[in-house]
Design an enzyme around this catalytic site. Structure first.
Site, PDB file in Angstrom:
ATOM      1  N   GLY A  73      -8.721 -10.137  -7.651  1.00 60.45           N
ATOM      2  CA  GLY A  73      -8.664 -10.847  -8.923  1.00 60.45           C
ATOM      3  C   GLY A  73     -10.024 -11.409  -9.305  1.00 60.45           C
ATOM      4  N   GLU A 133      -7.220  -4.934  -2.876  1.00 60.48           N
ATOM      5  CA  GLU A 133      -5.762  -5.128  -2.979  1.00 60.48           C
ATOM      6  C   GLU A 133      -4.974  -4.135  -2.138  1.00 60.48           C
ATOM      7  OE1 GLU A 133      -7.846  -5.467  -5.454  1.00 60.48           O
ATOM      8  OE2 GLU A 133      -7.177  -6.948  -6.906  1.00 60.48           O
ATOM      9  N   GLU A 155     -11.792  -8.586 -10.927  1.00 63.50           N
ATOM     10  CA  GLU A 155     -11.130  -8.343 -12.223  1.00 63.50           C
ATOM     11  C   GLU A 155     -11.612  -9.363 -13.254  1.00 63.50           C
ATOM     12  OE1 GLU A 155      -6.963  -8.289 -10.652  1.00 63.50           O
ATOM     13  OE2 GLU A 155      -6.881  -6.396 -11.739  1.00 63.50           O
ATOM     14  N   ALA A 157      -6.985 -13.449  -5.655  1.00 66.26           N
ATOM     15  CA  ALA A 157      -5.833 -14.321  -5.870  1.00 66.26           C
ATOM     16  C   ALA A 157      -5.579 -15.098  -4.589  1.00 66.26           C
ATOM     17  CB  ALA A 157      -4.624 -13.472  -6.213  1.00 66.26           C
TER      18      ALA A 157
HETATM   19  N1  CAA Z   1      -6.116 -16.311  -0.516  1.00 64.38           N
HETATM   20  C1  CAA Z   1      -5.844 -17.346   0.294  1.00 64.38           C
HETATM   21  N2  CAA Z   1      -6.623 -17.720   1.329  1.00 64.38           N
HETATM   22  C2  CAA Z   1      -7.730 -16.994   1.561  1.00 64.38           C
HETATM   23  C3  CAA Z   1      -8.086 -15.875   0.772  1.00 64.38           C
HETATM   24  C4  CAA Z   1      -7.229 -15.555  -0.322  1.00 64.38           C
HETATM   25  N3  CAA Z   1      -7.498 -14.550  -1.156  1.00 64.38           N
HETATM   26  N4  CAA Z   1      -9.237 -15.350   1.244  1.00 64.38           N
HETATM   27  C5  CAA Z   1      -9.599 -16.115   2.295  1.00 64.38           C
HETATM   28  N5  CAA Z   1      -8.693 -17.104   2.482  1.00 64.38           N
HETATM   29  C6  CAA Z   1      -8.756 -18.175   3.485  1.00 64.38           C
HETATM   30  C7  CAA Z   1      -8.598 -17.652   4.910  1.00 64.38           C
HETATM   31  O1  CAA Z   1      -7.239 -17.572   5.273  1.00 64.38           O
HETATM   32  C8  CAA Z   1      -9.362 -18.690   5.705  1.00 64.38           C
HETATM   33  O2  CAA Z   1      -8.514 -19.810   5.821  1.00 64.38           O
HETATM   34  P1  CAA Z   1      -8.509 -20.680   7.174  1.00 64.38           P
HETATM   35  O3  CAA Z   1      -9.894 -21.194   7.308  1.00 64.38           O
HETATM   36  O4  CAA Z   1      -7.477 -21.714   6.924  1.00 64.38           O
HETATM   37  O5  CAA Z   1      -8.135 -19.714   8.256  1.00 64.38           O
HETATM   38  C9  CAA Z   1     -10.493 -19.097   4.771  1.00 64.38           C
HETATM   39  O6  CAA Z   1     -10.071 -18.693   3.463  1.00 64.38           O
HETATM   40  C10 CAA Z   1     -11.826 -18.427   5.066  1.00 64.38           C
HETATM   41  O7  CAA Z   1     -11.602 -17.027   5.128  1.00 64.38           O
HETATM   42  P2  CAA Z   1     -12.293 -16.132   6.252  1.00 64.38           P
HETATM   43  O8  CAA Z   1     -12.110 -16.753   7.589  1.00 64.38           O
HETATM   44  O9  CAA Z   1     -11.826 -14.755   6.050  1.00 64.38           O
HETATM   45  O10 CAA Z   1     -13.843 -16.296   5.833  1.00 64.38           O
HETATM   46  P3  CAA Z   1     -15.004 -15.237   5.806  1.00 64.38           P
HETATM   47  O11 CAA Z   1     -16.185 -15.981   5.310  1.00 64.38           O
HETATM   48  O12 CAA Z   1     -15.084 -14.506   7.086  1.00 64.38           O
HETATM   49  O13 CAA Z   1     -14.588 -14.148   4.686  1.00 64.38           O
HETATM   50  C11 CAA Z   1     -13.802 -13.348   2.572  1.00 64.38           C
HETATM   51  C12 CAA Z   1     -14.496 -14.506   3.349  1.00 64.38           C
HETATM   52  C13 CAA Z   1     -14.710 -12.116   2.564  1.00 64.38           C
HETATM   53  C14 CAA Z   1     -13.564 -13.821   1.171  1.00 64.38           C
HETATM   54  C15 CAA Z   1     -12.479 -12.979   3.281  1.00 64.38           C
HETATM   55  O14 CAA Z   1     -11.732 -14.174   3.456  1.00 64.38           O
HETATM   56  C16 CAA Z   1     -11.584 -12.028   2.516  1.00 64.38           C
HETATM   57  O15 CAA Z   1     -11.813 -10.829   2.560  1.00 64.38           O
HETATM   58  N6  CAA Z   1     -10.562 -12.555   1.843  1.00 64.38           N
HETATM   59  C17 CAA Z   1      -9.548 -11.737   1.180  1.00 64.38           C
HETATM   60  C18 CAA Z   1     -10.057 -11.168  -0.086  1.00 64.38           C
HETATM   61  C19 CAA Z   1      -8.999 -10.373  -0.758  1.00 64.38           C
HETATM   62  O16 CAA Z   1      -8.316  -9.558  -0.183  1.00 64.38           O
HETATM   63  N7  CAA Z   1      -8.863 -10.614  -2.059  1.00 64.38           N
HETATM   64  C20 CAA Z   1      -7.920  -9.903  -2.880  1.00 64.38           C
HETATM   65  C21 CAA Z   1      -6.677 -10.693  -2.981  1.00 64.38           C
HETATM   66  S1  CAA Z   1      -5.466  -9.822  -3.911  1.00 64.38           S
HETATM   67  C22 CAA Z   1      -5.860 -10.108  -5.502  1.00 64.38           C
HETATM   68  O17 CAA Z   1      -6.800 -10.750  -5.799  1.00 64.38           O
HETATM   69  C23 CAA Z   1      -4.953  -9.467  -6.531  1.00 64.38           C
HETATM   70  C24 CAA Z   1      -4.653 -10.318  -7.683  1.00 64.38           C
HETATM   71  O18 CAA Z   1      -5.464 -10.936  -8.290  1.00 64.38           O
HETATM   72  C25 CAA Z   1      -3.277 -10.428  -8.138  1.00 64.38           C
END
Ligand code: CAA
Length: 692
Positions: free
Chosen positions: A101, A124, A104, A62
């Site tokens: 998400g 999450e 999912e 998400a």
């Molecule tokens: N939402 C918003 N922004 C996100 C994001 C997310 N889920 N994941 C990454 N970003 C943004 C980062 O803030 C970053 O932005 P900036 O360049 O402006 O700083 C950009 O995307 C790139 O991210 P990284 O620097 O982390 O890039 P990376 O290549 O090193 O890693 C990644 C990529 C593995 C996807 C890592 O970003 C990550 O682990 N992201 C989070 C994933 C996560 O926790 N997802 C679960 C969310 S909760 C959920 O999904 C529940 C639901 O449905 C309700």
């Protein structure tokens, strides 16, 4: 640009999500997917569907920025329900990361084809929430209850091979996963296979004790955290109730958790780390390449730093004049890699490549073709100056020199060199090849190119690299020194090590002050204290409990005794001899011990650090509060679910902080307790370190 597009390839409809940077399931993506599924359902030429992503990754979850804002329709679970309900088979083509998400969504597809390098996970819980769109009830139907619990409550993603083995993925592709998914869909059609809905699969059998065991496990590994326990609740409900009821229960728990202080703190930590690792005005394009590195000094730090480079595929020249120390360092590196092979962490080929990329030497000349050299010799200004001069003499004029000093003035170290613009600090934390934190230090004369290079290098080494300014102890150790001072003062005033440590652990630190001292070695703390005696106050000099413990030969875990005693398994116990030593020490020095409450211990530890953090910000040693929080989260075990010291300060409020700091000033003196001007201004204006 449309977030979701849909095209027909033969009789396969390919739906592509394109929502940079990580294809998060923002409202436009959710609405686009729903529309594309409706179109596919009504289109006679479409016989199967592939859902794929543009860019570097599948859907990584998400959009975390949308959390805490009013939800916008359609909800993700509605979209996933529509996908799963499709009469035509739906195949997910997964490359990069399918997280939260995103996973999912993939679980709602009927089949999953994964790129061999893909990562799949439900992280999450690391954000203080739980999968809210049916992730747990679907995952346990595919992979079993235990695996689902591990992935959801544990929060760690798994690789493609593990996903295949667990039944989460149906096929893997070495390259072009989208083409492989289209081919897979065609095969399904040829074999007459239709939709296979995860929600319709039976719930696998499991022992009821499994849940209690998992609960206990996560209570230890994720101490104090709500989300992992909520994942166990949802898994239990998924086994006991209908699919629909368990999805509804999961959504209810998600809504409750997403607004919790823990989730707010964990979201803060996520974005703080991304801000802190990108200092302003240092674009990655300005970084010089580091093809070969040097490390001078092969003690514990130098050895660890050499491994950091080798692990990142950068060849290393390791210079150490003492032959025995050099041999022992090479042996340690060799043993570490053999152990990594034995534990299946690396292959033998990787071991060979890493060991082969190490050039141990007693001479400085082989540094001549290094792009950057890290100095990691004894922490003494005179010794370091001499070593830095020898390094510079043997380097190319454009090559950089990084000192690993933990508290010496980098500007003074660079002053005598010919090219001070090439000098920076890289403050690694011990053990250097394991600890994530790297404090990169900007000297007054360090060039932007040098600074951009060490930031880019930090990322390449897999570190959380934060840029800080020159200061005694930089950011992390400077704040820690304030906490340490209070911990020792409290010992003489009435506390015992086990009480102080218990309070810090209950707050969420992995270990307390005195456990940490025992782990790092009391001789190290003692030497550090001796070298700083001239900078300590009379009370700090007189507070000599550490000196007395060290004089008894108790150097911490390594000697089996320090503040605690340790058995051969390093199991810790409280030693009455230490309690007596502390009480006797106070008696001898005429200090009347009193009962110190847990609340006082916590306040004195935290508020001393926060106040110092505020000074550090005012002085510009740290540019942003996010930098401080990131340093404490990654280098000092500050509980992530509390967001870091500066985030936590905002939860307490500046007015309260100033009031308590003044209270402690009335007991111990303003010399130790004076509210930082920044805190006073916040208390006056009602502000905080972060915007509300
Ligand atoms: N939402 C918003 N922004 C996100 C994001 C997310 N889920 N994941 C990454 N970003 C943004 C980062 O803030 C970053 O932005 P900036 O360049 O402006 O700083 C950009 O995307 C790139 O991210 P990284 O620097 O982390 O890039 P990376 O290549 O090193 O890693 C990644 C990529 C593995 C996807 C890592 O970003 C990550 O682990 N992201 C989070 C994933 C996560 O926790 N997802 C679960 C969310 S909760 C959920 O999904 C529940 C639901 O449905 C309700």
């Amino acid at each position: 640009m449309q977030a979701v597009t849909s095209t027909l390839s033969g009789n396969i409809r390919v739906i592509v999500i394109d929502n940079p940077p990580v294809n998060a399931t923002s409202q436009a993506v959710r609405a686009g997917l729903l529309q594309a599924m409706e179109q596919a359902a009504g289109d006679d030429d479409t016989r199967a569907i592939v859902i794929a992503c543009a860019g570097a990754t599948f859907v990584a979850g998400a959009d975390i920025k949308e959390f805490g804002k009013p939800p916008l329709d359609p909800h993700l679970s509605q979209v996933i329900h529509a996908i799963e309900s499709s009469a035509k088979p739906v195949v997910a083509a997964i490359h990069g990361s399918a997280l939260g998400g995103g996973l999912e969504l993939a679980l709602g597809c009927h089949y999953r084809v994964v790129d061999a390098r893909a990562r799949l996970g439900l992280p999450e819980s690391t954000l203080g929430i739980i999968p809210g769109a049916g992730g747990i009830p679907r995952l346990l139907r595919l992979a079993g209850v235990e695996k689902a619990l591990d992935m959801a409550a544990g929060g760690k993603p798994i690789g493609a091979a593990e996903a295949l083995e667990a039944g989460l993925a149906d096929a893997s592709a070495q390259e072009d996963v989208r083409a492989a998914a289209i081919a897979y869909a065609q095969r399904l059609l040829a074999e007459g296979q239709g939709a296979r809905r995860t929600r319709e699969l039976p719930v696998p059998a499991c022992e009821p004790q499994l849940f209690e065991a998992a609960r206990a496990r996560f209570q230890v590994s994720h101490r104090g955290q709500l989300a992992p326990q909520a994942c166990v609740d949802v898994a239990m409900c998924s086994v006991a109730s209908s699919f629909e009821d368990s999805v509804a229960y999961g959504r209810e728990r998600f809504r409750e958790l997403v607004a919790s202080p823990q989730a707010q703190a964990l979201r803060h930590a996520f974005f703080a780390e991304r801000i802190a690792t990108k200092p302003a005005g240092l674009p990655a394009e300005d970084a010089a390449p580091v093809r070969k590195a040097g490390v001078v000094g092969a003690g514990t730090m130098g050895t660890g730093i050499a491994m950091c480079f080798l692990n990142a595929g950068i060849p290393v020249v390791l210079v150490e004049q003492n032959e025995k120390v050099l041999a022992s360092s090479v042996e340690t590196i060799g043993k570490t890699y053999s152990n990594d092979v034995a534990k299946g962490r690396i292959t033998e080929a990787t071991q060979r490549a890493r060991s082969g990329a190490l050039t141990p030497t007693q001479q400085y000349e082989p540094l001549c073709d290094c792009d950057l050299v890290v100095e990691a010799v004894f922490e003494d200004m005179g010794v370091k100056r001499q070593v830095l001069a020898s390094i510079e003499e043997n380097l190319r004029p454009d090559a950089l020199i990084a000192t690993n000093t933990s508290f010496l003035d980098i500007d003074a170290l660079a002053a005598d060199l010919r090219r001070p613009e090439n000098v920076v600090g890289m403050h690694f934390f011990s053990p250097a090849h394991i600890m994530k934190l790297l404090e990169n230090v900007r000297g007054a004369r360090s060039s932007p190119r040098a600074l951009a290079t060490i930031q880019a290098l930090g990322k390449r080494l897999g570190k959380v690299a934060v840029m800080v300014g020159v200061s005694d102890g930089f950011v992390g150790n400077r704040m820690l020194a304030r906490r340490t001072r209070e911990c020792y003062f409290m010992l003489e005033e009435g506390a015992l090590p086990e009480q102080v440590d218990r309070v810090l652990c209950e707050f969420g630190f992995p270990m307390g002050q005195f456990q940490l001292n025992d782990l790092a070695g009391l001789d190290v703390a003692w030497r550090n204290r001796q070298s700083r005696l001239d900078r300590l106050s009379p009370r700090e000099v007189a507070c000599n409990i550490l000196d007395e413990i060290v004089a008894e030969g108790r150097l911490g875990q390594k000697t089996g005794a320090g503040f605690y005693t340790y058995d051969t398994q390093r199991k810790r116990s409280v030693d009455p001899a230490i309690s007596e030593l502390i009480v006797r020490n106070a008696e001898r020095r005429g200090i009347r011990r009193r009962e110190i409450s847990d609340g006082e211990i916590l306040e004195r530890c935290l508020y001393a650090m926060i106040n110092e953090g505020a000074l550090i910000l005012e002085e510009g040693v740290a540019s942003r509060p996010e930098d401080i929080d990131t340093i404490w989260l990654n280098g000092y075990g500050f509980p992530r679910f509390r967001g870091g010291p500066m985030f936590h300060a905002d939860q307490i409020g500046a007015a309260r902080l100033c009031e308590r700091i003044r209270h402690y000033a009335s007991l111990a003196g303003e010399q130790y307790w004076t509210p930082a001007p920044l805190l006073l201004a916040q208390a006056r204006d009602g502000g905080g370190f972060y915007p509300r």
